[in-house]
Design a protein around this motif. Structure first.
Motif, short mmCIF file in Angstrom:
data_model
loop_
_atom_site.label_atom_id
_atom_site.label_comp_id
_atom_site.label_asym_id
_atom_site.label_seq_id
_atom_site.Cartn_x
_atom_site.Cartn_y
_atom_site.Cartn_z
N MET A 1 -86.40 -29.18 33.44
CA MET A 1 -86.91 -30.49 33.81
C MET A 1 -87.69 -30.38 35.10
O MET A 1 -87.23 -29.80 36.06
N GLU A 2 -88.85 -30.92 35.13
CA GLU A 2 -89.69 -30.88 36.31
C GLU A 2 -89.27 -31.97 37.28
O GLU A 2 -88.98 -33.09 36.91
N THR A 3 -89.21 -31.61 38.55
CA THR A 3 -88.84 -32.55 39.59
C THR A 3 -90.09 -33.00 40.32
O THR A 3 -90.85 -32.19 40.80
N LYS A 4 -90.28 -34.30 40.38
CA LYS A 4 -91.38 -34.86 41.15
C LYS A 4 -90.78 -35.74 42.23
O LYS A 4 -89.87 -36.51 41.97
N THR A 5 -91.27 -35.59 43.42
CA THR A 5 -90.76 -36.41 44.51
C THR A 5 -91.86 -36.68 45.52
O THR A 5 -92.68 -35.82 45.79
N ASN A 6 -91.87 -37.87 46.04
CA ASN A 6 -92.78 -38.21 47.12
C ASN A 6 -92.07 -38.14 48.46
O ASN A 6 -92.69 -38.13 49.49
N ASP A 7 -90.74 -38.10 48.42
CA ASP A 7 -89.93 -38.07 49.62
C ASP A 7 -89.49 -36.64 49.90
O ASP A 7 -88.68 -36.08 49.18
N LEU A 8 -90.03 -36.04 50.95
CA LEU A 8 -89.71 -34.65 51.26
C LEU A 8 -88.23 -34.45 51.53
O LEU A 8 -87.70 -33.36 51.31
N THR A 9 -87.53 -35.50 52.00
CA THR A 9 -86.11 -35.34 52.32
C THR A 9 -85.26 -35.12 51.07
O THR A 9 -84.12 -34.70 51.18
N GLU A 10 -85.80 -35.40 49.90
CA GLU A 10 -85.06 -35.16 48.65
C GLU A 10 -85.08 -33.69 48.25
O GLU A 10 -84.33 -33.27 47.38
N ILE A 11 -85.92 -32.90 48.86
CA ILE A 11 -86.08 -31.49 48.51
C ILE A 11 -85.01 -30.67 49.23
O ILE A 11 -84.92 -30.70 50.45
N THR A 12 -84.20 -29.95 48.45
CA THR A 12 -83.08 -29.19 48.99
C THR A 12 -83.41 -27.70 49.10
O THR A 12 -84.39 -27.23 48.52
N LEU A 13 -82.56 -26.98 49.81
CA LEU A 13 -82.72 -25.53 49.88
C LEU A 13 -82.61 -24.91 48.49
O LEU A 13 -83.34 -23.98 48.17
N LYS A 14 -81.72 -25.43 47.66
CA LYS A 14 -81.55 -24.91 46.29
C LYS A 14 -82.84 -25.09 45.50
O LYS A 14 -83.24 -24.21 44.73
N MET A 15 -83.52 -26.21 45.67
CA MET A 15 -84.79 -26.44 44.98
C MET A 15 -85.84 -25.43 45.45
O MET A 15 -86.60 -24.91 44.64
N LEU A 16 -85.87 -25.14 46.75
CA LEU A 16 -86.81 -24.15 47.29
C LEU A 16 -86.48 -22.77 46.73
O LEU A 16 -87.39 -22.00 46.40
N LEU A 17 -85.21 -22.48 46.60
CA LEU A 17 -84.76 -21.20 46.05
C LEU A 17 -85.16 -21.08 44.58
O LEU A 17 -85.73 -20.08 44.15
N ASP A 18 -84.88 -22.12 43.81
CA ASP A 18 -85.19 -22.11 42.38
C ASP A 18 -86.69 -22.00 42.11
O ASP A 18 -87.11 -21.43 41.11
N GLU A 19 -87.49 -22.54 43.02
CA GLU A 19 -88.95 -22.49 42.88
C GLU A 19 -89.53 -21.16 43.36
O GLU A 19 -90.70 -20.88 43.15
N GLY A 20 -88.71 -20.34 44.01
CA GLY A 20 -89.18 -19.04 44.50
C GLY A 20 -89.87 -19.10 45.85
O GLY A 20 -90.50 -18.13 46.27
N ILE A 21 -89.75 -20.22 46.54
CA ILE A 21 -90.36 -20.37 47.86
C ILE A 21 -89.55 -19.59 48.90
O ILE A 21 -90.10 -19.03 49.83
N GLU A 85 -94.77 -14.99 61.98
CA GLU A 85 -94.71 -16.21 62.78
C GLU A 85 -93.52 -17.04 62.30
O GLU A 85 -93.27 -17.14 61.10
N LEU A 86 -92.77 -17.62 63.24
CA LEU A 86 -91.64 -18.46 62.86
C LEU A 86 -92.12 -19.88 62.55
O LEU A 86 -92.81 -20.50 63.35
N LYS A 87 -91.76 -20.34 61.36
CA LYS A 87 -92.14 -21.68 60.91
C LYS A 87 -90.88 -22.47 60.58
O LYS A 87 -89.89 -21.92 60.08
N GLU A 88 -90.90 -23.77 60.82
CA GLU A 88 -89.76 -24.63 60.48
C GLU A 88 -89.54 -24.60 58.97
O GLU A 88 -90.50 -24.60 58.20
N ILE A 89 -88.26 -24.63 58.57
CA ILE A 89 -88.02 -24.67 57.13
C ILE A 89 -88.50 -25.98 56.52
O ILE A 89 -88.73 -26.04 55.32
N SER A 90 -88.70 -26.99 57.34
CA SER A 90 -89.26 -28.25 56.82
C SER A 90 -90.65 -28.03 56.24
O SER A 90 -91.06 -28.73 55.31
N ASP A 91 -91.39 -27.04 56.75
CA ASP A 91 -92.72 -26.72 56.22
C ASP A 91 -92.65 -26.27 54.76
O ASP A 91 -93.59 -26.46 54.00
N LEU A 92 -91.52 -25.67 54.38
CA LEU A 92 -91.37 -25.19 53.01
C LEU A 92 -91.26 -26.34 52.01
O LEU A 92 -91.62 -26.20 50.85
N ARG A 93 -90.78 -27.47 52.48
CA ARG A 93 -90.71 -28.65 51.61
C ARG A 93 -92.12 -29.08 51.18
O ARG A 93 -92.33 -29.51 50.05
#
Length: 101
Positions: A1-21, A85-93
């Motif tokens: 199932m594809e996840t669509k979100t306009n709210d970045l706060t809904e994006i979890t570390l698990k979602m970033l992991l599953d997406e390969g980010i 370069e160190l980047k905030e993990i928020s950038d990954l969202r």
């Protein structure tokens, strides 16, 4: 199932992991002291050693709070190394959001 979100706060570390980010074992660097690090595990939790005790945290803010004993935004506190370069993990969202357009 594809996840669509306009709210970045809904994006979890698990979602970033599953997406390969991020990958299992990705090192996170503390904003206040980059020698203090943690790692992402296969469930998207933060594996952090505090005073010789390994603990798992499902949310970045909880891990940051455990480390500095203050309430902080963990998505801003934790950094990842991208192109030396160190980047905030928020950038990954944002990367996640762009991929899901």
């Amino acid at each position: 199932m594809e996840t669509k979100t306009n709210d970045l706060t809904e994006i979890t570390l698990k979602m970033l992991l599953d997406e390969g980010i991020i990958e299992k074992g990705t090192v996170l660097y503390s904003d206040t002291n980059p020698t203090k690090t943690a790692k992402i595990n296969s469930d998207g939790f933060i594996d952090l050693n505090i005073d010789g005790s390994q603990k798992l945290y499902p949310f970045p803010s909880g891990a940051a709070r455990a480390l500095v004993n203050l309430s902080v935004n963990g998505w801003k506190f934790w950094k990842v190394k991208i192109s030396d370069e160190l980047k905030e993990i928020s950038d990954l969202r944002q990367i996640y959001k762009e991929r899901k357009k």
